[in-house]
Design a protein around this motif. Structure first.
Motif, PDB file in Angstrom:
ATOM      1  N   LEU A  95     -15.970 -20.457 -78.697  1.00  0.00           N
ATOM      2  CA  LEU A  95     -16.087 -22.426 -77.880  1.00  0.00           C
ATOM      3  C   LEU A  95     -15.680 -21.935 -76.606  1.00  0.00           C
ATOM      4  O   LEU A  95     -14.666 -21.175 -76.580  1.00  0.00           O
ATOM      5  N   VAL A  96     -16.546 -22.498 -75.205  1.00  0.00           N
ATOM      6  CA  VAL A  96     -16.114 -22.279 -74.275  1.00  0.00           C
ATOM      7  C   VAL A  96     -16.104 -23.972 -73.850  1.00  0.00           C
ATOM      8  O   VAL A  96     -17.344 -24.614 -73.500  1.00  0.00           O
ATOM      9  N   THR A  97     -14.905 -25.098 -73.132  1.00  0.00           N
ATOM     10  CA  THR A  97     -15.151 -26.191 -72.761  1.00  0.00           C
ATOM     11  C   THR A  97     -15.404 -26.141 -71.188  1.00  0.00           C
ATOM     12  O   THR A  97     -14.272 -25.406 -70.462  1.00  0.00           O
ATOM     13  N   ARG A  98     -15.466 -27.570 -70.446  1.00  0.00           N
ATOM     14  CA  ARG A  98     -14.886 -27.474 -69.173  1.00  0.00           C
ATOM     15  C   ARG A  98     -14.492 -28.911 -69.244  1.00  0.00           C
ATOM     16  O   ARG A  98     -15.120 -30.071 -69.929  1.00  0.00           O
ATOM     17  N   ALA A  99     -13.384 -29.203 -68.541  1.00  0.00           N
ATOM     18  CA  ALA A  99     -12.644 -30.752 -68.253  1.00  0.00           C
ATOM     19  C   ALA A  99     -12.252 -30.472 -66.958  1.00  0.00           C
ATOM     20  O   ALA A  99     -11.715 -29.803 -66.535  1.00  0.00           O
ATOM     21  N   GLN A 100     -12.142 -31.988 -66.715  1.00  0.00           N
ATOM     22  CA  GLN A 100     -11.390 -32.525 -64.977  1.00  0.00           C
ATOM     23  C   GLN A 100      -9.903 -32.476 -65.418  1.00  0.00           C
ATOM     24  O   GLN A 100      -9.979 -33.165 -66.763  1.00  0.00           O
ATOM     25  N   ARG A 101      -8.956 -31.859 -64.879  1.00  0.00           N
ATOM     26  CA  ARG A 101      -7.691 -31.797 -65.084  1.00  0.00           C
ATOM     27  C   ARG A 101      -6.978 -31.792 -62.965  1.00  0.00           C
ATOM     28  O   ARG A 101      -7.692 -31.764 -62.714  1.00  0.00           O
ATOM     29  N   ILE A 102      -5.813 -32.988 -62.922  1.00  0.00           N
ATOM     30  CA  ILE A 102      -5.521 -32.896 -61.759  1.00  0.00           C
ATOM     31  C   ILE A 102      -4.456 -32.312 -61.430  1.00  0.00           C
ATOM     32  O   ILE A 102      -3.379 -32.429 -62.098  1.00  0.00           O
ATOM     33  N   THR A 103      -4.807 -32.035 -59.999  1.00  0.00           N
ATOM     34  CA  THR A 103      -3.532 -30.998 -59.664  1.00  0.00           C
ATOM     35  C   THR A 103      -3.328 -31.017 -58.820  1.00  0.00           C
ATOM     36  O   THR A 103      -4.408 -32.023 -57.629  1.00  0.00           O
ATOM     37  N   GLN A 104      -2.701 -30.588 -57.762  1.00  0.00           N
ATOM     38  CA  GLN A 104      -1.919 -30.984 -56.041  1.00  0.00           C
ATOM     39  C   GLN A 104      -2.754 -29.272 -56.008  1.00  0.00           C
ATOM     40  O   GLN A 104      -2.644 -28.921 -54.073  1.00  0.00           O
ATOM     41  N   ASP A 105      -3.220 -28.060 -56.580  1.00  0.00           N
ATOM     42  CA  ASP A 105      -3.768 -27.181 -55.941  1.00  0.00           C
ATOM     43  C   ASP A 105      -4.999 -27.166 -55.420  1.00  0.00           C
ATOM     44  O   ASP A 105      -6.171 -27.071 -55.901  1.00  0.00           O
ATOM     45  N   ILE A 106      -5.376 -27.956 -54.433  1.00  0.00           N
ATOM     46  CA  ILE A 106      -6.591 -28.492 -53.930  1.00  0.00           C
ATOM     47  C   ILE A 106      -6.543 -27.929 -52.628  1.00  0.00           C
ATOM     48  O   ILE A 106      -5.549 -27.352 -52.271  1.00  0.00           O
ATOM     49  N   ALA A 107      -7.907 -27.843 -51.775  1.00  0.00           N
ATOM     50  CA  ALA A 107      -8.457 -27.130 -50.663  1.00  0.00           C
ATOM     51  C   ALA A 107      -6.787 -27.697 -49.472  1.00  0.00           C
ATOM     52  O   ALA A 107      -6.638 -27.077 -49.089  1.00  0.00           O
ATOM     53  N   VAL A 108      -6.831 -29.208 -49.567  1.00  0.00           N
ATOM     54  CA  VAL A 108      -5.993 -29.698 -48.162  1.00  0.00           C
ATOM     55  C   VAL A 108      -5.052 -28.701 -48.296  1.00  0.00           C
ATOM     56  O   VAL A 108      -4.379 -27.628 -47.155  1.00  0.00           O
ATOM     57  N   ASN A 109      -4.119 -28.989 -49.928  1.00  0.00           N
ATOM     58  CA  ASN A 109      -2.724 -28.283 -49.782  1.00  0.00           C
ATOM     59  C   ASN A 109      -2.882 -26.871 -49.932  1.00  0.00           C
ATOM     60  O   ASN A 109      -1.994 -26.112 -49.153  1.00  0.00           O
ATOM     61  N   GLN A 110      -3.913 -26.035 -50.120  1.00  0.00           N
ATOM     62  CA  GLN A 110      -4.025 -24.538 -50.350  1.00  0.00           C
ATOM     63  C   GLN A 110      -4.297 -24.080 -48.281  1.00  0.00           C
ATOM     64  O   GLN A 110      -3.881 -23.273 -48.417  1.00  0.00           O
ATOM     65  N   VAL A 111      -4.949 -25.526 -47.755  1.00  0.00           N
ATOM     66  CA  VAL A 111      -4.535 -25.045 -46.374  1.00  0.00           C
ATOM     67  C   VAL A 111      -3.441 -25.075 -45.855  1.00  0.00           C
ATOM     68  O   VAL A 111      -3.188 -24.001 -44.934  1.00  0.00           O
ATOM     69  N   LEU A 112      -2.639 -25.324 -45.660  1.00  0.00           N
ATOM     70  CA  LEU A 112      -1.204 -25.939 -45.795  1.00  0.00           C
ATOM     71  C   LEU A 112      -0.611 -25.103 -46.283  1.00  0.00           C
ATOM     72  O   LEU A 112       0.420 -24.634 -45.657  1.00  0.00           O
TER      73      LEU A 112
END
Length: 316
Positions: A95-112
């Motif tokens: 089985l393989v599933t996908r779900a949304q998870r909240i995280t700080q590892d997003i684009a704006v923080n990656q640029v910083l």
């Protein structure tokens, strides 16, 4: 082009770079000396960046939702049929599933985080600045480095929270520059390299936009067909001003060179753009102190203009 020693002083250079990346915080009075024997532009940028980063970390890094793939229990979200077929050929016991998870590892923080890592490697002349940057390492330790930093910048801008704009603009300033670490037997220094013709072009666009009548429109890098089909060659005019009916009224060619009599190539370039756009006025814009010079080429009038930086804004 590598601008090893800028033809602008530090105050003018920061104004130009602020126009290029949209970072007005560079124009404030930071507690960093700007003399060649003490600290330079790298230290100025580093202090401004760590000031804003400390404020943001104190408030909390922004968070966002990202899609995660789950291949082991506990499974969350919805079945990911495409990945299931690709990895397991549709086996019923997998089985393989996908779900949304909240995280700080997003684009704006990656640029910083990327900008922070670049500044940590720079040879800063003030130990206090390096200590403050090092203190931010734990706050960014869980943030991944973007594989494509330009894409991360594009993804982050539309969703950028208002309280992140200053630090993000400074991070883009760091990312768009290139660290240069010259070393020798008796010297070690640092510089930041930028595509100065593009920086100057962005500043010229801003200056023309500020001067143009409110009903006029100013566009940058306008495609101009030079030859006819089938072998069409297209050039790009640096800045074009249009009237309220959408007709070109002036073509501006930003030249990052010392003010002086223009070359034949420069004259014919702007002349060709004017002719193809059916415009009677062309302007070669160079760094200067308000100098001007005009010449006629048939029905086209071409002006040479020396555009000041801070003086153009009324800054002494």
């Amino acid at each position: 082009m590598l601008d090893i020693r800028s033809r602008f002083d530090l105050a003018e250079l920061t104004a130009l770079l602020a126009t290029y990346v949209g970072a007005p915080s560079l124009l404030r009075d930071d507690p960093v000396p700007s003399g060649e024997d003490d600290a330079g532009l790298v230290d100025l940028i580093a202090v401004a960046f760590v000031d804003e980063l400390e404020r943001l970390v104190g408030r909390g890094l922004p968070k966002g939702y990202v899609e995660r793939t789950f291949t082991r229990p506990p499974f969350a979200g919805r079945p990911d049929v495409v990945t299931h077929l690709r990895r397991h050929a549709g086996r019923a016991d997998r089985l393989v599933t996908r779900a949304q998870r909240i995280t700080q590892d997003i684009a704006v923080n990656q640029v910083l985080a990327h900008a922070h890592a670049l500044l940590l490697r720079a040879p800063l002349r003030r130990p206090r600045t390096r200590s403050r940057l090092t203190a931010m390492v734990p706050a960014l330790s869980a943030i991944s480095r973007p594989v494509d930093v330009d894409r991360a910048i594009r993804l982050a801008r539309p969703r950028l929270p208002a309280h992140c704009r200053d630090v993000f603009d400074l991070a883009v300033l760091v990312v768009r520059g290139t660290s240069l670490l010259p070393e020798g037997v008796d010297r070690q220094g640092a510089a930041v390299l930028f595509p100065m013709p593009k920086v100057w072009e962005a500043y010229v666009e801003k200056a023309i936009s500020d001067e143009a009548p409110s009903e006029h429109r100013v566009a940058r890098q306008v495609p101009v067909p030079i030859t006819e089909p089938p072998d069409r060659t297209t050039g790009h005019a640096d800045v074009v001003e249009y009237d309220d009916d959408g007709r070109p009224v002036a073509v501006y060619d930003a030249k990052y060179k010392h003010f002086g009599r223009p070359s034949t190539d420069d004259l014919f370039q702007v002349f060709t753009y004017c002719r193809r756009l059916r415009c009677e006025r062309g302007v070669l814009v160079l760094p200067g102190q308000g100098e001007s010079w005009t010449v006629g080429m048939g029905e086209v009038t071409i002006a040479l203009r020396g555009l000041p930086v801070l003086a153009a804004r009324g800054v002494e």
